[in-house]
Write an enzyme that holds these catalytic residues in place. Structure first.
Site, PDB file in Angstrom:
ATOM      1  N   ASP A 141       0.860  -1.172   0.000  1.00  0.00           N
ATOM      2  CA  ASP A 141       0.000   0.000   0.000  1.00  0.00           C
ATOM      3  C   ASP A 141       0.906   1.236   0.000  1.00  0.00           C
ATOM      4  O   ASP A 141       2.094   1.149   0.322  1.00  0.00           O
ATOM      5  CB  ASP A 141      -0.882  -0.044   1.255  1.00  0.00           C
ATOM      6  CG  ASP A 141      -1.715   1.198   1.441  1.00  0.00           C
ATOM      7  OD1 ASP A 141      -2.396   1.612   0.488  1.00  0.00           O
ATOM      8  OD2 ASP A 141      -1.659   1.768   2.538  1.00  0.00           O
ATOM      9  N   ASP A 175      -0.277   5.121   0.897  1.00  0.00           N
ATOM     10  CA  ASP A 175      -0.581   6.073   1.974  1.00  0.00           C
ATOM     11  C   ASP A 175      -0.620   5.366   3.328  1.00  0.00           C
ATOM     12  O   ASP A 175      -1.387   4.424   3.523  1.00  0.00           O
ATOM     13  CB  ASP A 175      -1.946   6.738   1.732  1.00  0.00           C
ATOM     14  CG  ASP A 175      -2.011   7.470   0.401  1.00  0.00           C
ATOM     15  OD1 ASP A 175      -1.725   8.670   0.382  1.00  0.00           O
ATOM     16  OD2 ASP A 175      -2.343   6.827  -0.607  1.00  0.00           O
ATOM     17  N   ASP A 198      -1.623  -0.767   6.002  1.00  0.00           N
ATOM     18  CA  ASP A 198      -1.915  -0.235   7.339  1.00  0.00           C
ATOM     19  C   ASP A 198      -3.393  -0.247   7.680  1.00  0.00           C
ATOM     20  O   ASP A 198      -3.786   0.311   8.710  1.00  0.00           O
ATOM     21  CB  ASP A 198      -1.392   1.205   7.446  1.00  0.00           C
ATOM     22  CG  ASP A 198      -2.190   2.176   6.589  1.00  0.00           C
ATOM     23  OD1 ASP A 198      -2.433   1.872   5.401  1.00  0.00           O
ATOM     24  OD2 ASP A 198      -2.579   3.236   7.109  1.00  0.00           O
TER      25      ASP A 198
END
Length: 227
Positions: free
Chosen positions: A12, A14, A169
């Site tokens: 990922d 961001d 996250d």
């Protein structure tokens, strides 16, 4: 005997590779000011990150905003963010070294983000040149957690989606991985608390970039790729 397999890790963007929140936050509030809406605080903005730009903007507008208002706000946000998307953004501590350790072990690395593809590519090109084998943002395929984009990443890397290891996250990243039968390493330095990624069922939860790299290398060593 452990079977031979491709080592492929999908990150990922961001909240995982880069802390993009300062520029996103500034751009959201610039849009809100221009359209005479109340500004949002960091926590409110943070809750909308990870699901694509439209979700972020819809969640930033006052409750009850219609589709036309969301479209207008999204256009203003995108124009501002494209001009300011990398002013305060920066990699998380230890990420570059962790990526290099994975590459040194023979891993192919990819990025899969719900950020627009052109901005995803621009940020990766700026901060991690010549690091990733494939980079894909939102645009051509449905946003995560749809399996469309993970399958496209797997095809580009020459493997099956279930043999990818996902790193992210958020619960969206866990759902994306598990949706294609793959494992997910959840990181706690990003935009969702550990409780969220744990509840989503992350296979591993790590607290820093070094631990992340060691965990993935251990998975490779044991040959335990798939769910």
């Amino acid at each position: 005997m452990v079977k031979s397999m491709k080592k492929c890790v999908v990150f990922d963007l961001d909240g995982t590779l880069l802390d993009t929140l300062p520029d996103i936050f500034a751009s959201v509030n610039a849009m809100l000011r221009e359209l005479s809406y109340p500004e949002r605080n960091v926590k409110e903005t943070l809750s909308g990150i990870g699901y694509g730009s439209r979700y972020l903007i819809a969640s930033s507008l006052p409750k009850g905003a219609n589709e036309g208002e969301i479209d207008e706000a999204l256009g203003v946000y995108r124009e501002y963010y494209r001009a300011h998307f990398s002013e305060a953004t920066a990699p998380y501590a230890g990420i570059s070294d962790a990526l290099m350790s994975l590459k040194s072990a023979g891993a192919s690395l990819a990025v899969l983000s719900n950020k627009p593809d052109e901005l995803t590519s621009a940020l990766i090109g700026k901060w991690f040149p010549d690091t990733f084998d494939f980079v894909l943002g939102q645009g051509k395929y449905k946003a995560k957690p749809s399996p469309e984009a993970p399958n496209a990443v797997a095809e580009a890397l020459g493997t099956s989606a279930s043999d990818l290891i996902f790193v992210g996250d958020s619960d969206v990243d866990v759902m994306t991985a598990h949706g294609v039968g793959a494992r997910c390493v959840g990181v706690t330095w990003g935009y969702r608390p550990a409780s969220v990624i744990k509840r989503a069922g992350a296979d591993f939860i790590v607290g820093d970039a070094g631990e992340m790299a060691r965990t993935i290398l251990d998975i490779f060593e044991r040959g335990e790729i798939n769910k």
